[in-house]
Design a protein around this motif. Structure first.
Motif, PDB file in Angstrom:
ATOM      1  N   ALA A 241      61.424  22.534  52.095  1.00  0.00           N
ATOM      2  CA  ALA A 241      62.609  22.292  50.876  1.00  0.00           C
ATOM      3  C   ALA A 241      63.848  22.714  51.134  1.00  0.00           C
ATOM      4  CB  ALA A 241      61.862  22.571  49.567  1.00  0.00           C
ATOM      5  N   ASP A 242      64.061  24.124  51.543  1.00  0.00           N
ATOM      6  CA  ASP A 242      65.214  24.565  51.839  1.00  0.00           C
ATOM      7  C   ASP A 242      66.070  24.135  53.271  1.00  0.00           C
ATOM      8  OD1 ASP A 242      65.375  25.827  49.245  1.00  0.00           O
ATOM      9  OD2 ASP A 242      64.495  27.574  50.180  1.00  0.00           O
ATOM     10  N   GLY A 243      65.271  23.380  54.097  1.00  0.00           N
ATOM     11  CA  GLY A 243      65.652  23.007  55.454  1.00  0.00           C
ATOM     12  C   GLY A 243      65.778  24.087  56.494  1.00  0.00           C
ATOM     13  N   ILE A 244      64.697  25.112  56.279  1.00  0.00           N
ATOM     14  CA  ILE A 244      64.915  26.093  57.238  1.00  0.00           C
ATOM     15  C   ILE A 244      63.618  25.897  58.301  1.00  0.00           C
ATOM     16  CG2 ILE A 244      64.076  28.648  57.261  1.00  0.00           C
ATOM     17  CD1 ILE A 244      65.115  28.921  54.470  1.00  0.00           C
ATOM     18  N   PRO A 245      63.875  25.983  59.440  1.00  0.00           N
ATOM     19  CA  PRO A 245      63.051  25.992  60.443  1.00  0.00           C
ATOM     20  C   PRO A 245      61.938  26.915  60.744  1.00  0.00           C
ATOM     21  CG  PRO A 245      65.165  25.405  61.489  1.00  0.00           C
ATOM     22  CD  PRO A 245      65.431  25.965  59.942  1.00  0.00           C
ATOM     23  N   PHE A 246      60.817  26.698  60.788  1.00  0.00           N
ATOM     24  CA  PHE A 246      59.631  27.640  60.914  1.00  0.00           C
ATOM     25  C   PHE A 246      59.944  28.326  62.127  1.00  0.00           C
ATOM     26  CE2 PHE A 246      55.758  29.586  61.929  1.00  0.00           C
ATOM     27  CZ  PHE A 246      55.089  29.849  60.503  1.00  0.00           C
ATOM     28  N   THR A 247      60.119  27.568  63.324  1.00  0.00           N
ATOM     29  CA  THR A 247      60.576  28.511  64.692  1.00  0.00           C
ATOM     30  C   THR A 247      61.663  27.691  65.363  1.00  0.00           C
ATOM     31  OG1 THR A 247      59.592  29.589  66.390  1.00  0.00           O
ATOM     32  CG2 THR A 247      58.678  27.246  65.985  1.00  0.00           C
ATOM     33  N   ALA A 248      62.033  28.121  66.693  1.00  0.00           N
ATOM     34  CA  ALA A 248      62.924  27.463  67.451  1.00  0.00           C
ATOM     35  C   ALA A 248      62.502  27.474  68.989  1.00  0.00           C
ATOM     36  CB  ALA A 248      64.475  28.242  67.336  1.00  0.00           C
ATOM     37  N   PHE A 249      62.882  26.458  69.569  1.00  0.00           N
ATOM     38  CA  PHE A 249      62.471  26.258  71.144  1.00  0.00           C
ATOM     39  C   PHE A 249      63.926  26.153  71.631  1.00  0.00           C
ATOM     40  CE2 PHE A 249      58.480  24.036  69.474  1.00  0.00           C
ATOM     41  CZ  PHE A 249      57.871  25.020  69.152  1.00  0.00           C
ATOM     42  N   VAL A 250      63.842  26.717  72.858  1.00  0.00           N
ATOM     43  CA  VAL A 250      65.037  26.560  73.727  1.00  0.00           C
ATOM     44  C   VAL A 250      64.889  25.136  74.618  1.00  0.00           C
ATOM     45  CG1 VAL A 250      66.509  27.609  75.444  1.00  0.00           C
ATOM     46  CG2 VAL A 250      65.437  29.134  73.498  1.00  0.00           C
ATOM     47  N   VAL A 251      66.055  24.577  74.636  1.00  0.00           N
ATOM     48  CA  VAL A 251      66.135  23.443  75.680  1.00  0.00           C
ATOM     49  C   VAL A 251      67.232  23.574  76.477  1.00  0.00           C
ATOM     50  CG1 VAL A 251      64.793  21.687  74.462  1.00  0.00           C
ATOM     51  CG2 VAL A 251      67.219  21.772  73.944  1.00  0.00           C
ATOM     52  N   ASP A 252      67.445  22.560  77.376  1.00  0.00           N
ATOM     53  CA  ASP A 252      68.542  22.922  78.277  1.00  0.00           C
ATOM     54  C   ASP A 252      69.762  21.942  77.912  1.00  0.00           C
ATOM     55  OD1 ASP A 252      67.294  24.264  80.285  1.00  0.00           O
ATOM     56  OD2 ASP A 252      66.525  22.633  81.491  1.00  0.00           O
ATOM     57  N   ASP A 253      69.317  20.970  76.998  1.00  0.00           N
ATOM     58  CA  ASP A 253      70.412  20.070  76.485  1.00  0.00           C
ATOM     59  C   ASP A 253      70.152  19.550  75.378  1.00  0.00           C
ATOM     60  OD1 ASP A 253      72.112  17.967  76.030  1.00  0.00           O
ATOM     61  OD2 ASP A 253      72.327  17.516  78.140  1.00  0.00           O
ATOM     62  N   VAL A 254      70.487  20.145  74.167  1.00  0.00           N
ATOM     63  CA  VAL A 254      70.027  19.493  72.924  1.00  0.00           C
ATOM     64  C   VAL A 254      70.265  17.966  72.700  1.00  0.00           C
ATOM     65  CG1 VAL A 254      70.461  19.779  70.426  1.00  0.00           C
ATOM     66  CG2 VAL A 254      70.169  21.789  71.923  1.00  0.00           C
ATOM     67  N   ALA A 255      71.442  17.605  73.014  1.00  0.00           N
ATOM     68  CA  ALA A 255      71.704  16.054  72.991  1.00  0.00           C
ATOM     69  C   ALA A 255      70.665  15.126  73.699  1.00  0.00           C
ATOM     70  CB  ALA A 255      73.328  15.675  73.420  1.00  0.00           C
ATOM     71  N   ALA A 256      70.094  15.781  74.787  1.00  0.00           N
ATOM     72  CA  ALA A 256      69.361  14.903  75.744  1.00  0.00           C
ATOM     73  C   ALA A 256      68.022  15.036  75.201  1.00  0.00           C
ATOM     74  CB  ALA A 256      69.341  15.274  77.130  1.00  0.00           C
ATOM     75  N   GLU A 257      67.274  16.134  74.897  1.00  0.00           N
ATOM     76  CA  GLU A 257      66.278  16.320  73.958  1.00  0.00           C
ATOM     77  C   GLU A 257      66.057  15.588  72.695  1.00  0.00           C
ATOM     78  OE1 GLU A 257      62.261  17.538  74.331  1.00  0.00           O
ATOM     79  OE2 GLU A 257      63.926  17.343  75.704  1.00  0.00           O
ATOM     80  N   HIS A 258      67.222  15.688  71.945  1.00  0.00           N
ATOM     81  CA  HIS A 258      67.505  15.000  70.677  1.00  0.00           C
ATOM     82  C   HIS A 258      66.967  13.405  71.056  1.00  0.00           C
ATOM     83  CE1 HIS A 258      69.932  12.639  67.697  1.00  0.00           C
ATOM     84  NE2 HIS A 258      69.360  13.514  66.956  1.00  0.00           N
ATOM     85  N   ALA A 259      67.868  12.987  72.124  1.00  0.00           N
ATOM     86  CA  ALA A 259      67.794  11.264  72.290  1.00  0.00           C
ATOM     87  C   ALA A 259      66.270  11.282  72.693  1.00  0.00           C
ATOM     88  CB  ALA A 259      68.721  11.014  73.286  1.00  0.00           C
ATOM     89  N   ARG A 260      65.811  11.881  73.508  1.00  0.00           N
ATOM     90  CA  ARG A 260      64.400  11.748  73.899  1.00  0.00           C
ATOM     91  C   ARG A 260      63.449  11.737  73.001  1.00  0.00           C
ATOM     92  NH1 ARG A 260      59.533  14.048  75.410  1.00  0.00           N
ATOM     93  NH2 ARG A 260      60.115  16.054  74.806  1.00  0.00           N
ATOM     94  N   LEU A 261      63.509  12.578  72.078  1.00  0.00           N
ATOM     95  CA  LEU A 261      62.480  12.709  71.076  1.00  0.00           C
ATOM     96  C   LEU A 261      62.574  11.709  69.813  1.00  0.00           C
ATOM     97  CD1 LEU A 261      62.356  16.709  70.461  1.00  0.00           C
ATOM     98  CD2 LEU A 261      60.716  15.097  71.464  1.00  0.00           C
TER      99      LEU A 261
END
Length: 128
Positions: A72-92
């Motif tokens: 509800a507050d938009g808070i992630p439970f955890t985070a993962f490191v990726v090489d390129d956020v834009a590329a991973e965002h597009a893939r997902l």
């Protein structure tokens, strides 16, 4: 002392296993029956002997209100490191993953946040 395990609370272990392996690309490490639930862990294929993510059943009465409040507050439970956020965002996104935050530069860090379909928001990030 070192970190070998970390947990994420999931609504459905089987659904979580499919999402975390088939969509995110992690590999199953352990799958041990433990009564109604399983000892279920996944690892990064880049580090198969590294930190294991436990797909922990969220059956405890405190889990749902906690997870619901984070979402509800938009808070992630955890985070993962990726090489390129834009590329991973597009893939997902191509795989149908729903993002609650598109990629954003925050100083030296780029982040994006998605719904893991198991009751959690997850952040991906990398240093810009």
């Amino acid at each position: 002392m070192k970190i070998e395990l970390t947990s994420i609370l999931v609504d459905d272990q089987e659904k979580a296993l499919r999402f975390y392996t088939e969509v995110l690309g992690f590999q199953k490490k352990h799958d041990v029956p433990m009564g109604e639930a399983r000892w279920l862990t996944v690892v990064s294929p880049e580090s198969p002997d590294g930190v294991q993510l436990v797909l922990e059943p969220s059956g405890h009465p405190a889990a749902k209100p906690f997870k619901d409040a984070l979402v509800a507050d938009g808070i992630p439970f955890t985070a993962f490191v990726v090489d390129d956020v834009a590329a991973e965002h597009a893939r997902l996104k191509d795989l149908g993953v729903q993002f609650t935050q598109e990629p954003v530069e925050m100083g030296p860090v780029v982040t994006a946040v998605f719904d893991d379909t198991c009751g959690n928001l997850i952040q991906i990030q990398n240093m810009a």
